[in-house]
Design an enzyme around this catalytic site. Structure first.
Site, PDB file in Angstrom:
ATOM      1  N   CYS A 165     -28.805 -26.937  55.195  1.00 40.85           N
ATOM      2  CA  CYS A 165     -28.127 -27.128  56.480  1.00 40.85           C
ATOM      3  C   CYS A 165     -26.876 -26.269  56.634  1.00 40.85           C
ATOM      4  O   CYS A 165     -26.275 -26.236  57.713  1.00 40.85           O
ATOM      5  CB  CYS A 165     -27.788 -28.609  56.668  1.00 40.85           C
ATOM      6  SG  CYS A 165     -29.244 -29.659  56.511  1.00 40.85           S
ATOM      7  N   GLU A 316     -16.653 -36.559  54.199  1.00 43.76           N
ATOM      8  CA  GLU A 316     -16.020 -35.479  54.952  1.00 43.76           C
ATOM      9  C   GLU A 316     -14.658 -35.906  55.493  1.00 43.76           C
ATOM     10  O   GLU A 316     -13.696 -35.132  55.447  1.00 43.76           O
ATOM     11  CB  GLU A 316     -16.922 -35.026  56.104  1.00 43.76           C
ATOM     12  CG  GLU A 316     -16.357 -33.843  56.873  1.00 43.76           C
ATOM     13  CD  GLU A 316     -17.315 -33.279  57.908  1.00 43.76           C
ATOM     14  OE1 GLU A 316     -17.035 -32.197  58.441  1.00 43.76           O
ATOM     15  OE2 GLU A 316     -18.349 -33.932  58.188  1.00 43.76           O
ATOM     16  N   LYS A 337     -23.366 -33.318  66.675  1.00 43.86           N
ATOM     17  CA  LYS A 337     -24.694 -33.802  66.272  1.00 43.86           C
ATOM     18  C   LYS A 337     -25.008 -35.165  66.886  1.00 43.86           C
ATOM     19  O   LYS A 337     -26.165 -35.569  66.935  1.00 43.86           O
ATOM     20  CB  LYS A 337     -24.790 -33.882  64.750  1.00 43.86           C
ATOM     21  CG  LYS A 337     -24.835 -32.540  64.043  1.00 43.86           C
ATOM     22  CD  LYS A 337     -25.051 -32.716  62.555  1.00 43.86           C
ATOM     23  CE  LYS A 337     -25.059 -31.392  61.821  1.00 43.86           C
ATOM     24  NZ  LYS A 337     -23.720 -30.807  61.686  1.00 43.86           N
ATOM     25  N   HIS A 342     -29.515 -33.135  64.400  1.00 41.62           N
ATOM     26  CA  HIS A 342     -29.188 -32.217  63.299  1.00 41.62           C
ATOM     27  C   HIS A 342     -30.229 -31.104  63.248  1.00 41.62           C
ATOM     28  O   HIS A 342     -31.397 -31.351  62.958  1.00 41.62           O
ATOM     29  CB  HIS A 342     -29.160 -33.000  61.991  1.00 41.62           C
ATOM     30  CG  HIS A 342     -28.627 -32.230  60.828  1.00 41.62           C
ATOM     31  ND1 HIS A 342     -28.209 -30.921  60.921  1.00 41.62           N
ATOM     32  CD2 HIS A 342     -28.451 -32.588  59.514  1.00 41.62           C
ATOM     33  CE1 HIS A 342     -27.800 -30.503  59.734  1.00 41.62           C
ATOM     34  NE2 HIS A 342     -27.944 -31.492  58.875  1.00 41.62           N
ATOM     35  N   PHE A 403     -28.104 -29.803  51.696  1.00 41.79           N
ATOM     36  CA  PHE A 403     -28.731 -30.274  50.462  1.00 41.79           C
ATOM     37  C   PHE A 403     -28.577 -29.184  49.402  1.00 41.79           C
ATOM     38  O   PHE A 403     -28.742 -27.998  49.674  1.00 41.79           O
ATOM     39  CB  PHE A 403     -30.217 -30.537  50.674  1.00 41.79           C
ATOM     40  CG  PHE A 403     -30.538 -31.840  51.358  1.00 41.79           C
ATOM     41  CD1 PHE A 403     -29.552 -32.725  51.736  1.00 41.79           C
ATOM     42  CD2 PHE A 403     -31.860 -32.183  51.604  1.00 41.79           C
ATOM     43  CE1 PHE A 403     -29.860 -33.934  52.356  1.00 41.79           C
ATOM     44  CE2 PHE A 403     -32.184 -33.384  52.215  1.00 41.79           C
ATOM     45  CZ  PHE A 403     -31.189 -34.257  52.601  1.00 41.79           C
TER      46      PHE A 403
END
Length: 417
Positions: A165, A316, A337, A342, A403
């Protein structure tokens, strides 16, 4: 730093679940529109998640000769459409040295639809291999950058970055460095993804990563909300044209913003889960600020990764509090998002466009569906809940994480001569 060339944004393009051009996408963002709805691409009745944020009203015949688009996976089509808009917006079609124009693109998965279709077809047969001659060219991730380059005759650096991503943001940072080091004058960059397929939905369901709020798809993506239960899969593409400032000035190009820094880091923690401490995210934002030569208090807006997952959102925000300290409460933070879903490897592309347009328009797009604040996330921060907010945005950061622990932060600034 002083020997590097300045890099500016001279064109933007987008095809998204909110609209099929950059202006339409921006209108959807400003108005807090959700792009999530029941899946139409296939019969999702038996899947745990039966909705996604699909691109709507897209007909490839509007953009390509039929024989041409049969050779392209949907993710490549999306990439070419968004890049075409950005290229036209930047006025790159005439009067530039195409040997000095590159295409550096991002995609986390590539031609998943093409891979799935060919494998399904083979599995239904008698074992005799009958594969399309277009299968491999449709499937490989670099078919996106290759097709953009071929269509426009751009002969500069041409490749794809794949980092889950974070792919699009890595492509933007790589394009940025390519220009400021003098290896190209212009780079078309961004990313695209089209993973709303049986294997895409089924695979992410097996990971327990996606929301299963089937009774209310439009409220399923809810970053920072106590009741979030996973991300919503989106699709589409975002493109930007990056250009050396001197080159843009010489040809009289309009300038949207300046790209002033980029950071990269790794969690080095887990192949799918984020480090709960947020240490990798702290590192990437510190790297980005250092590269940009700015202080935390200089930043006005962060377009967060904010996927609406229980672990990721909290990590985050912890990192933002660590890096920005008291200045964190003066920031606007939002996750677009919540509206687009996403886009995986395409996320950084459309979110860079959102950050650029926030600077241009003095408007921060909202985090929609933030109804029940999560008590474990600092609610003294301004998450731009549910409604866009007007504010002067001089510097904006776009965060994307993938990921494998890949982290990227990209820093844009209001352009000044």
């Amino acid at each position: 730093m002083s020997s590097f060339r300045r890099v500016v944004v001279t064109g933007i393009g987008a095809i998204t679940p909110l609209g099929n051009t950059a202006p339409a996408y921006w209108e959807g963002l400003k108005n807090g529109v959700s792009g999530a709805a029941p899946i139409t691409r296939f019969d999702a009745t038996k899947f745990k998640t039966r909705f996604a944020a699909e691109v709507k009203g897209y007909n490839p015949d509007d953009f390509f000769d039929r024989k041409e688009h049969r050779k392209m996976d949907l993710f490549t089509q999306f990439g070419v459409v968004a890049a075409d808009e950005a290229i036209a917006d930047a006025g790159l079609l005439e009067g530039v040295n195409k040997d000095r124009v590159g295409v550096i693109w991002g995609s986390g998965i590539g031609g998943l639809k093409s891979l799935q279709e060919e494998c399904f077809q083979f599995g239904r047969g008698d074992g005799t291999p009958r594969y399309s001659p277009f299968f491999i060219p449709r499937m490989i991730a670099d078919s996106s950058s290759g097709n953009i380059s071929i269509k426009n005759g751009f002969r500069g650096p041409n490749f794809v970055t794949t980092s889950a991503c974070a792919s699009s943001s890595d492509s933007i940072i790589t394009a940025f460095n390519t220009i400021r080091l003098g290896l190209a004058d212009v780079v078309v960059t961004g990313g695209s993804e089209a993973a709303i397929t049986e294997s895409g939905i089924g695979g992410f369901n097996a990971l327990k990563a996606m929301s299963e709020r089937n009774d209310s798809p439009e409220t399923a993506s809810r970053p920072y909300d106590k009741n979030r239960d996973g991300f919503v899969l989106g699709e589409g593409s975002g493109a930007i044209v990056l250009e050396a400032y001197e080159h843009a000035k010489a040809r009289g190009a309009k300038i949207y913003a300046e790209l002033i820094g980029g950071g990269m880091s790794s969690d080095a923690y887990h192949i799918t889960a984020p480090d709960p401490s947020g240490s990798g995210v702290v590192l990437v934002m510190e790297n980005a600020l250092r590269d940009a030569g700015i202080k935390p208090e200089d930043v006005d807006y962060i377009n967060t990764h904010g996927t609406s997952t229980p672990l990721g959102d909290g990590a985050e925000i912890k990192a933002i509090e660590t890096v920005f300290g008291p200045a964190a409460e003066k920031l606007n933070i939002s996750s677009t998002k919540s509206m687009t879903g996403h886009l995986l490897g395409g996320a950084g592309g459309i979110e860079a466009v959102a950050a650029i347009l926030a600077i241009q328009n003095g408007v921060v797009p909202p985090t929609i569906n933030l109804e029940t604040p999560d008590p474990e996330i600092n609610q003294n921060l301004n998450f731009t809940p549910n409604t866009a907010q007007q504010r002067e945005v001089n510097i904006a950061i776009s965060n994307t994480f993938g990921f494998g622990g890949h982290n990227t932060s990209v820093v844009f600034r209001r352009f000044e001569e």
